[in-house]
Motif scaffolding. Structure first.
Motif, mmCIF file in Angstrom:
data_model
loop_
_atom_site.group_PDB
_atom_site.id
_atom_site.type_symbol
_atom_site.label_atom_id
_atom_site.label_comp_id
_atom_site.label_asym_id
_atom_site.label_seq_id
_atom_site.Cartn_x
_atom_site.Cartn_y
_atom_site.Cartn_z
ATOM 1 N N MET A 1 0.826 -1.172 0.000
ATOM 2 C CA MET A 1 0.000 0.000 0.000
ATOM 3 C C MET A 1 0.876 1.244 0.000
ATOM 4 S SD MET A 1 -3.260 -0.587 2.346
ATOM 5 C CE MET A 1 -4.432 0.143 1.276
ATOM 6 N N GLY A 2 0.359 2.297 -0.585
ATOM 7 C CA GLY A 2 1.081 3.545 -0.673
ATOM 8 C C GLY A 2 0.775 4.457 0.503
ATOM 9 N N PRO A 3 1.242 5.677 0.423
ATOM 10 C CA PRO A 3 0.990 6.643 1.498
ATOM 11 C C PRO A 3 -0.493 7.014 1.566
ATOM 12 C CG PRO A 3 2.073 7.704 -0.357
ATOM 13 C CD PRO A 3 2.040 6.232 -0.652
ATOM 14 N N ILE A 4 -0.843 7.630 2.660
ATOM 15 C CA ILE A 4 -2.245 8.014 2.870
ATOM 16 C C ILE A 4 -2.586 9.175 1.926
ATOM 17 C CG2 ILE A 4 -3.900 8.962 4.508
ATOM 18 C CD1 ILE A 4 -2.364 7.584 6.713
ATOM 19 N N GLY A 5 -3.677 9.035 1.173
ATOM 20 C CA GLY A 5 -4.111 10.071 0.241
ATOM 21 C C GLY A 5 -5.093 11.022 0.916
ATOM 22 N N MET A 6 -5.581 11.988 0.163
ATOM 23 C CA MET A 6 -6.509 12.983 0.696
ATOM 24 C C MET A 6 -7.837 12.369 1.133
ATOM 25 S SD MET A 6 -6.730 15.952 1.648
ATOM 26 C CE MET A 6 -6.029 17.398 0.935
ATOM 27 N N PRO A 7 -8.459 11.460 0.393
ATOM 28 C CA PRO A 7 -9.733 10.883 0.869
ATOM 29 C C PRO A 7 -9.583 10.120 2.186
ATOM 30 C CG PRO A 7 -9.418 10.384 -1.451
ATOM 31 C CD PRO A 7 -8.166 11.018 -0.964
ATOM 32 N N GLU A 8 -8.500 9.364 2.337
ATOM 33 C CA GLU A 8 -8.278 8.626 3.579
ATOM 34 C C GLU A 8 -8.082 9.579 4.747
ATOM 35 O OE1 GLU A 8 -6.374 8.009 0.842
ATOM 36 O OE2 GLU A 8 -6.948 5.997 0.209
ATOM 37 N N LEU A 9 -7.353 10.668 4.524
ATOM 38 C CA LEU A 9 -7.099 11.639 5.580
ATOM 39 C C LEU A 9 -8.404 12.308 6.037
ATOM 40 C CD1 LEU A 9 -4.840 12.921 7.222
ATOM 41 C CD2 LEU A 9 -4.604 14.642 5.449
ATOM 42 N N ILE A 10 -9.299 12.627 5.117
ATOM 43 C CA ILE A 10 -10.592 13.239 5.466
ATOM 44 C C ILE A 10 -11.428 12.266 6.302
ATOM 45 C CG2 ILE A 10 -12.774 14.083 4.515
ATOM 46 C CD1 ILE A 10 -11.144 15.281 2.201
ATOM 47 N N VAL A 11 -11.425 10.996 5.935
ATOM 48 C CA VAL A 11 -12.176 9.994 6.702
ATOM 49 C C VAL A 11 -11.621 9.888 8.116
ATOM 50 C CG1 VAL A 11 -12.725 7.533 6.870
ATOM 51 C CG2 VAL A 11 -12.914 8.699 4.677
ATOM 52 N N ILE A 12 -10.326 9.881 8.271
ATOM 53 C CA ILE A 12 -9.706 9.784 9.609
ATOM 54 C C ILE A 12 -10.068 11.007 10.444
ATOM 55 C CG2 ILE A 12 -7.491 9.786 10.818
ATOM 56 C CD1 ILE A 12 -6.382 8.063 8.531
ATOM 57 N N LEU A 13 -10.026 12.217 9.853
ATOM 58 C CA LEU A 13 -10.370 13.424 10.596
ATOM 59 C C LEU A 13 -11.847 13.439 11.019
ATOM 60 C CD1 LEU A 13 -8.361 16.164 8.651
ATOM 61 C CD2 LEU A 13 -7.915 15.276 10.939
ATOM 62 N N VAL A 14 -12.726 12.984 10.165
ATOM 63 C CA VAL A 14 -14.158 12.926 10.517
ATOM 64 C C VAL A 14 -14.374 11.949 11.662
ATOM 65 C CG1 VAL A 14 -16.444 12.207 9.665
ATOM 66 C CG2 VAL A 14 -14.984 13.670 8.263
ATOM 67 N N ILE A 15 -13.737 10.791 11.621
ATOM 68 C CA ILE A 15 -13.877 9.804 12.707
ATOM 69 C C ILE A 15 -13.318 10.375 14.006
ATOM 70 C CG2 ILE A 15 -13.128 7.536 13.522
ATOM 71 C CD1 ILE A 15 -13.276 6.594 10.614
ATOM 72 N N ALA A 16 -12.158 11.059 13.944
ATOM 73 C CA ALA A 16 -11.575 11.670 15.139
ATOM 74 C C ALA A 16 -12.493 12.752 15.686
ATOM 75 C CB ALA A 16 -10.202 12.240 14.815
ATOM 76 N N LEU A 17 -13.116 13.549 14.825
ATOM 77 C CA LEU A 17 -14.036 14.592 15.258
ATOM 78 C C LEU A 17 -15.254 13.988 15.959
ATOM 79 C CD1 LEU A 17 -14.667 17.619 15.235
ATOM 80 C CD2 LEU A 17 -15.780 17.310 13.032
ATOM 81 N N ILE A 18 -15.762 12.871 15.439
ATOM 82 C CA ILE A 18 -16.927 12.208 16.046
ATOM 83 C C ILE A 18 -16.542 11.624 17.403
ATOM 84 C CG2 ILE A 18 -18.517 10.258 15.821
ATOM 85 C CD1 ILE A 18 -18.478 10.773 12.803
ATOM 86 N N ILE A 19 -15.357 10.985 17.493
ATOM 87 C CA ILE A 19 -14.956 10.305 18.734
ATOM 88 C C ILE A 19 -14.592 11.325 19.817
ATOM 89 C CG2 ILE A 19 -13.221 8.804 19.784
ATOM 90 C CD1 ILE A 19 -13.161 7.236 17.192
ATOM 91 N N PHE A 20 -13.721 12.288 19.492
ATOM 92 C CA PHE A 20 -13.200 13.188 20.520
ATOM 93 C C PHE A 20 -13.997 14.484 20.667
ATOM 94 C CE2 PHE A 20 -9.482 10.667 19.168
ATOM 95 C CZ PHE A 20 -9.198 10.063 20.371
ATOM 96 N N GLY A 21 -14.738 14.880 19.695
ATOM 97 C CA GLY A 21 -15.519 16.107 19.790
ATOM 98 C C GLY A 21 -14.714 17.316 19.343
ATOM 99 N N PRO A 22 -15.417 18.432 19.065
ATOM 100 C CA PRO A 22 -14.739 19.615 18.548
ATOM 101 C C PRO A 22 -13.835 20.316 19.569
ATOM 102 C CG PRO A 22 -17.090 20.053 18.835
ATOM 103 C CD PRO A 22 -16.855 18.594 19.126
ATOM 104 N N ARG A 23 -14.042 20.093 20.875
ATOM 105 C CA ARG A 23 -13.223 20.778 21.881
ATOM 106 C C ARG A 23 -11.887 20.074 22.098
ATOM 107 N NH1 ARG A 23 -17.679 22.492 26.366
ATOM 108 N NH2 ARG A 23 -18.854 23.849 24.953
ATOM 109 N N LYS A 24 -11.837 18.769 22.015
ATOM 110 C CA LYS A 24 -10.598 18.007 22.259
ATOM 111 C C LYS A 24 -9.731 17.892 21.006
ATOM 112 C CE LYS A 24 -10.620 16.227 26.452
ATOM 113 N NZ LYS A 24 -9.516 16.356 27.355
ATOM 114 N N LEU A 25 -10.278 18.063 19.842
ATOM 115 C CA LEU A 25 -9.529 17.881 18.599
ATOM 116 C C LEU A 25 -8.327 18.832 18.473
ATOM 117 C CD1 LEU A 25 -9.748 15.857 16.364
ATOM 118 C CD2 LEU A 25 -11.055 17.496 15.039
ATOM 119 N N PRO A 26 -8.434 20.126 18.788
ATOM 120 C CA PRO A 26 -7.249 20.989 18.710
ATOM 121 C C PRO A 26 -6.135 20.557 19.672
ATOM 122 C CG PRO A 26 -9.216 22.343 18.798
ATOM 123 C CD PRO A 26 -9.642 20.915 19.047
#
Length: 110
Positions: A1-26
């Motif tokens: 597999m190659g490096p992480i592309g833009m679509p994969e990165l967006i999916v990871i950020l959305v999952i992190a936003l859902i799990i940790f919330g907008p206050r913990k993400l920064p």
């Protein structure tokens, strides 16, 4: 597999936003950035120390190649022939060569 592309990165950020919330993400982003920065610093130090060790080793090798060894063995000496036994007789021959008449023999050419 190659490096992480833009679509994969967006999916990871959305999952992190859902799990940790907008206050913990920064805070997570800052700590992740600090961790990556420390990792880069440590790897740069490791590379520089490795290069320093290689340079020192090359200097030692060059110095050892130009410095003569501390001990040099003496040159090989040919063996000395054994003396002749005491009861051996040595024969000598003497050769006398004369040219012309010997003085006092009376033969004279005029």
């Amino acid at each position: 597999m190659g490096p992480i592309g833009m679509p994969e990165l967006i999916v990871i950020l959305v999952i992190a936003l859902i799990i940790f919330g907008p206050r913990k993400l920064p805070e997570l982003g800052r700590s992740l950035g600090k961790s990556i920065n420390e990792f880069k610093k440590a790897s740069n130090e490791l590379v520089s120390s490795f290069e320093e060790e290689v340079r020192v080793d090359q200097q030692r090798t060059a110095a050892a190649a130009t410095t003569p060894p501390a001990f040099t063995p003496p040159p090989a000496v040919p063996p000395v022939p054994a003396p002749a036994p005491a009861d051996a007789t040595v024969s000598r021959t003497t050769t006398t060569t004369t040219t012309g008449a010997e003085p006092g023999t009376g033969t004279h050419q005029a």
